[in-house]
Design a protein around this motif. Structure first.
Motif, PDB file in Angstrom:
ATOM      1  N   LYS A   1     -20.227  -9.425 -20.639  1.00  0.00           N
ATOM      2  CA  LYS A   1     -19.238  -8.812 -21.535  1.00  0.00           C
ATOM      3  C   LYS A   1     -19.196  -7.279 -21.432  1.00  0.00           C
ATOM      4  N   THR A   2     -20.037  -6.718 -20.586  1.00  0.00           N
ATOM      5  CA  THR A   2     -20.144  -5.261 -20.552  1.00  0.00           C
ATOM      6  C   THR A   2     -18.865  -4.588 -20.054  1.00  0.00           C
ATOM      7  N   GLU A   3     -18.240  -5.147 -19.030  1.00  0.00           N
ATOM      8  CA  GLU A   3     -17.021  -4.520 -18.516  1.00  0.00           C
ATOM      9  C   GLU A   3     -15.878  -4.627 -19.526  1.00  0.00           C
ATOM     10  N   ALA A   4     -15.828  -5.758 -20.221  1.00  0.00           N
ATOM     11  CA  ALA A   4     -14.755  -5.940 -21.208  1.00  0.00           C
ATOM     12  C   ALA A   4     -14.907  -4.960 -22.370  1.00  0.00           C
ATOM     13  N   ILE A   5     -16.132  -4.769 -22.856  1.00  0.00           N
ATOM     14  CA  ILE A   5     -16.308  -3.826 -23.965  1.00  0.00           C
ATOM     15  C   ILE A   5     -16.075  -2.398 -23.487  1.00  0.00           C
ATOM     16  N   ALA A   6     -16.457  -2.110 -22.244  1.00  0.00           N
ATOM     17  CA  ALA A   6     -16.191  -0.778 -21.698  1.00  0.00           C
ATOM     18  C   ALA A   6     -14.685  -0.519 -21.643  1.00  0.00           C
ATOM     19  N   ASP A   7     -13.925  -1.523 -21.240  1.00  0.00           N
ATOM     20  CA  ASP A   7     -12.466  -1.369 -21.180  1.00  0.00           C
ATOM     21  C   ASP A   7     -11.880  -1.095 -22.567  1.00  0.00           C
ATOM     22  N   GLU A   8     -12.387  -1.796 -23.570  1.00  0.00           N
ATOM     23  CA  GLU A   8     -11.857  -1.599 -24.928  1.00  0.00           C
ATOM     24  C   GLU A   8     -12.213  -0.204 -25.466  1.00  0.00           C
ATOM     25  N   LEU A   9     -13.423   0.252 -25.171  1.00  0.00           N
ATOM     26  CA  LEU A   9     -13.812   1.584 -25.614  1.00  0.00           C
ATOM     27  C   LEU A   9     -12.979   2.653 -24.902  1.00  0.00           C
ATOM     28  N   GLU A  10     -12.782   2.478 -23.623  1.00  0.00           N
ATOM     29  CA  GLU A  10     -12.024   3.474 -22.873  1.00  0.00           C
ATOM     30  C   GLU A  10     -10.550   3.477 -23.271  1.00  0.00           C
ATOM     31  N   ALA A  11     -10.061   2.353 -23.776  1.00  0.00           N
ATOM     32  CA  ALA A  11      -8.671   2.293 -24.242  1.00  0.00           C
ATOM     33  C   ALA A  11      -8.440   3.187 -25.451  1.00  0.00           C
ATOM     34  N   ILE A  12      -9.506   3.530 -26.176  1.00  0.00           N
ATOM     35  CA  ILE A  12      -9.371   4.466 -27.309  1.00  0.00           C
ATOM     36  C   ILE A  12     -10.054   5.797 -26.972  1.00  0.00           C
ATOM     37  N   ASP A  13     -10.105   6.101 -25.667  1.00  0.00           N
ATOM     38  CA  ASP A  13     -10.605   7.381 -25.151  1.00  0.00           C
ATOM     39  C   ASP A  13     -12.075   7.615 -25.460  1.00  0.00           C
ATOM     40  N   LEU A  14     -12.866   6.549 -25.434  1.00  0.00           N
ATOM     41  CA  LEU A  14     -14.314   6.655 -25.529  1.00  0.00           C
ATOM     42  C   LEU A  14     -14.871   6.234 -24.179  1.00  0.00           C
ATOM     43  N   GLN A  15     -15.125   7.218 -23.333  1.00  0.00           N
ATOM     44  CA  GLN A  15     -15.404   6.956 -21.926  1.00  0.00           C
ATOM     45  C   GLN A  15     -16.844   6.494 -21.702  1.00  0.00           C
ATOM     46  N   VAL A  16     -16.969   5.338 -21.052  1.00  0.00           N
ATOM     47  CA  VAL A  16     -18.281   4.805 -20.670  1.00  0.00           C
ATOM     48  C   VAL A  16     -18.723   5.394 -19.332  1.00  0.00           C
ATOM     49  N   ARG A  17     -17.744   5.739 -18.499  1.00  0.00           N
ATOM     50  CA  ARG A  17     -18.030   6.389 -17.206  1.00  0.00           C
ATOM     51  C   ARG A  17     -17.272   7.720 -17.168  1.00  0.00           C
ATOM     52  N   PRO A  18     -17.686   8.645 -18.002  1.00  0.00           N
ATOM     53  CA  PRO A  18     -16.933   9.893 -18.140  1.00  0.00           C
ATOM     54  C   PRO A  18     -17.131  10.823 -16.950  1.00  0.00           C
ATOM     55  N   SER A  19     -16.239  11.787 -16.820  1.00  0.00           N
ATOM     56  CA  SER A  19     -16.445  12.865 -15.863  1.00  0.00           C
ATOM     57  C   SER A  19     -17.691  13.650 -16.261  1.00  0.00           C
ATOM     58  N   GLU A  20     -18.209  14.431 -15.330  1.00  0.00           N
ATOM     59  CA  GLU A  20     -19.358  15.278 -15.658  1.00  0.00           C
ATOM     60  C   GLU A  20     -19.012  16.237 -16.794  1.00  0.00           C
ATOM     61  N   PHE A  21     -17.774  16.687 -16.819  1.00  0.00           N
ATOM     62  CA  PHE A  21     -17.390  17.651 -17.850  1.00  0.00           C
ATOM     63  C   PHE A  21     -17.325  16.995 -19.229  1.00  0.00           C
ATOM     64  N   ARG A  22     -16.801  15.785 -19.300  1.00  0.00           N
ATOM     65  CA  ARG A  22     -16.776  15.058 -20.583  1.00  0.00           C
ATOM     66  C   ARG A  22     -18.189  14.668 -20.985  1.00  0.00           C
ATOM     67  N   ARG A  23     -18.972  14.228 -20.024  1.00  0.00           N
ATOM     68  CA  ARG A  23     -20.299  13.687 -20.317  1.00  0.00           C
ATOM     69  C   ARG A  23     -21.249  14.748 -20.862  1.00  0.00           C
ATOM     70  N   GLN A  24     -21.144  15.963 -20.353  1.00  0.00           N
ATOM     71  CA  GLN A  24     -22.214  16.918 -20.636  1.00  0.00           C
ATOM     72  C   GLN A  24     -21.717  18.228 -21.245  1.00  0.00           C
TER      73      GLN A  24
END
Length: 548
Positions: free
Chosen positions: A389-412
């Motif tokens: 279920k990890t990819e599905a929850i990641a997709d739902e989070l990213e759909a509301i702009d909560l990035q699971v695989r963010p850019s370096e700039f967003r991440r840090q």
């Protein structure tokens, strides 16, 4: 050297009990914890104008309440206007979340409070709290009731108190965890938070407990931190670090060279905070942090006083913790030791809102999780997700702009509250940082090297500018037209526990040119870096001209 004042440093243990400044006098006159009753019985009924000034700008902090900045006051007025001129008739409120641990029900309550009482505001802080704005004193009792119903509170979230105890968001589930510090976090909280034994400290007291191999609680810059280690007998316990802190006099904590068994942890924590209470410097407010006492005493004397005067027993010698493994932020999809996975995601500079918090709660519940965590990097983590279920929850989070695989700039990138709400700030931070992230993602879409960018609105370093790869400290600067505008002093090459960022003479930027500066120095880093070289390593050898 001039002779030391007869008043010493205002240390209680040496007999200096007379208040030596306005803050100490205020605390002697009445314990900060007593204001809670007045908020409920008097101020919430009489409104803002009924609040005693000594409570308004002092004791209300003992319950997580600061007056926020009146809108429209420019940064040049900070430090010039009187408090009553800067004060809005609303409050910032900080909810303490010890260990960063939340249930779905708690998160929903936090979301409801945001939407009902805080105009939708909510920020995740770099100490795992949730911070609101636009709180009216009339609403505080109802907010406290709602928090209490789900086991949360604002007690000692601010003030000269033991503030929130930060912990690893993966406590109890990390595959390579040295020790689960959750029982020790809860033990200290239950025994000592909200007691008058420690409600009058020289200044704030920041604590961390962690057995995380990534050292995500940044123990090096806490007043006290217990860090997971394994001794020569193969037992898991803690090493103790004391005396870390940033602001205008940054210092890294020193370890005491001891080994603390888990069942001793609360006694050792109590001993350390008691030393601060009794020997801490109260005469001058800017020296009233444990880091100054540690700098004068050194770890050997501190350990001796701790053992002889406060513990009544000696602690065995213990090892230093190993170097941190990997990133410190727990962003991404990674395995837990029980076969499930955690999913860490990155709100932009910690800024969320009530609706987003509700959506996070909904998503977590839909995927079977009742355990969410805030991090010390202004991020969040959902625990206990099955691999499939990890990819599905990641997709739902990213759909509301909560990035699971963010850019370096967003991440840090981290940012403090800034001039939008903070009375100490000189410049805007949150919106400026968010705009910078968006623009850098467009300009440098392939950049993939770890890079921390920390943006602070004043010299106090709430956003840790001195330990970032690129740290921006807010101040007024002169632009190309000779006008005074918002801008930043730049710190480069900071690393938590290793080095503070260096300041290159004259290196500043206006807020308007902030993104251009980051792009320019990042491109120069990419051009000159050698294989495996970090940004901080490059800065250490780069010419001043290369970082302009």
């Amino acid at each position: 050297m001039p002779p030391r004042s007869k008043r010493g440093e205002g240390q209680w243990a040496l007999g200096y009990r007379e208040p030596l400044n306005k803050n100490e006098e205020n605390k002697k006159n009445d314990d900060g914890l007593n204001v809670g009753r007045r908020i409920v019985d008097i101020y919430s009924k009489g409104g803002f104008d009924s609040i005693d000034p000594a409570d308004l700008r002092g004791r209300m902090r003992w319950y997580g309440l600061y007056t926020q900045r009146k809108p429209g006051i420019e940064g040049g007025k900070t430090g010039i206007l009187e408090d009553e001129e800067l004060d809005d008739k609303y409050f910032m409120m900080r909810v303490r979340i010890d260990g960063g641990q939340l249930s779905v029900a708690q998160l929903r309550t936090l979301a409801d409070i945001s939407n009902t009482y805080a105009r939708g505001t909510a920020d995740i802080t770099d100490r795992q709290n949730i911070q609101y704005h636009w709180i009216a004193v009339e609403d505080v009792p109802a907010i406290w009731d709602a928090l209490e119903a789900v086991g949360l509170d604002t007690m000692e979230a601010c003030g000269d108190t033991p503030r929130v105890i930060i912990g690893c968001p993966l406590a109890g589930v990390a595959e390579d965890e040295i020790i689960d510090a959750t029982p020790q976090v809860h033990d200290v909280h239950q025994r000592y938070i909200g007691t008058k034994e420690f409600s009058n400290l020289p200044r704030k007291w920041k604590s961390a407990f962690s057995g995380c191999t990534s050292h995500c609680t940044v123990h090096e810059i806490n007043d006290v931190a217990l860090v997971g280690v394994v001794n020569d007998q193969g037992e898991a316990g803690y090493q103790v670090f004391v005396g870390g802190g940033l602001s205008t006099n940054p210092m890294f904590a020193k370890h005491l060279g001891v080994f603390v068994k888990p069942e001793q942890a609360h006694e050792v924590w109590k001993g350390c905070i008691s030393i601060f209470r009794d020997y801490g410097y109260r005469r001058l407010r800017h020296r009233a942090r444990i880091k100054f006492l540690m700098a004068d005493w050194g770890p050997a004397k501190f350990r001796e006083i701790l053992e002889k005067e406060y513990l009544g027993f000696s602690l065995p010698d213990g090892p230093a913790p190993a170097a941190p493994v990997g990133r410190r932020d727990h962003v991404g999809i990674r395995p837990q030791k029980d076969g499930n996975y955690y999913v860490g995601f990155a709100p932009k500079v910690g800024r969320v809102n009530g609706d987003i918090l509700h959506k996070i709660a909904d998503i977590a519940e839909r995927y079977g999780s009742d355990r969410l965590r805030t991090t010390a990097e202004q991020k969040m983590v959902v625990l206990d997700i099955p691999l499939e279920k990890t990819e599905a929850i990641a997709d739902e989070l990213e759909a509301i702009d909560l990035q699971v695989r963010p850019s370096e700039f967003r991440r840090q990138t981290m940012a403090c509250t800034g001039i939008e709400y903070c009375k100490l700030a000189i410049v805007e931070t949150k919106a400026r940082a968010a705009d910078m992230i968006d623009e850098l993602e467009k300009r440098l879409p392939t950049f993939d090297q770890p890079l921390t960018i920390n943006i602070n609105g004043c010299p106090n370093s709430c956003a840790r500018v001195q330990v970032a790869d690129i740290g921006f400290k807010g101040q007024l600067v002169v632009d190309e037209n000779g006008d005074q505008v918002e801008g930043f002093q730049i710190h480069l090459g900071g690393q938590v526990g290793a080095s503070f960022g260096k300041k290159v003479r004259g290196l500043k930027t206006t807020s308007k040119d902030l993104t251009d500066y980051v792009e320019r120095v990042v491109l120069k880093f990419e051009e000159q870096r050698t294989e495996g070289e970090t940004f901080a390593q490059w800065v250490a050898r780069a010419d001043d001209a290369d970082v302009q």
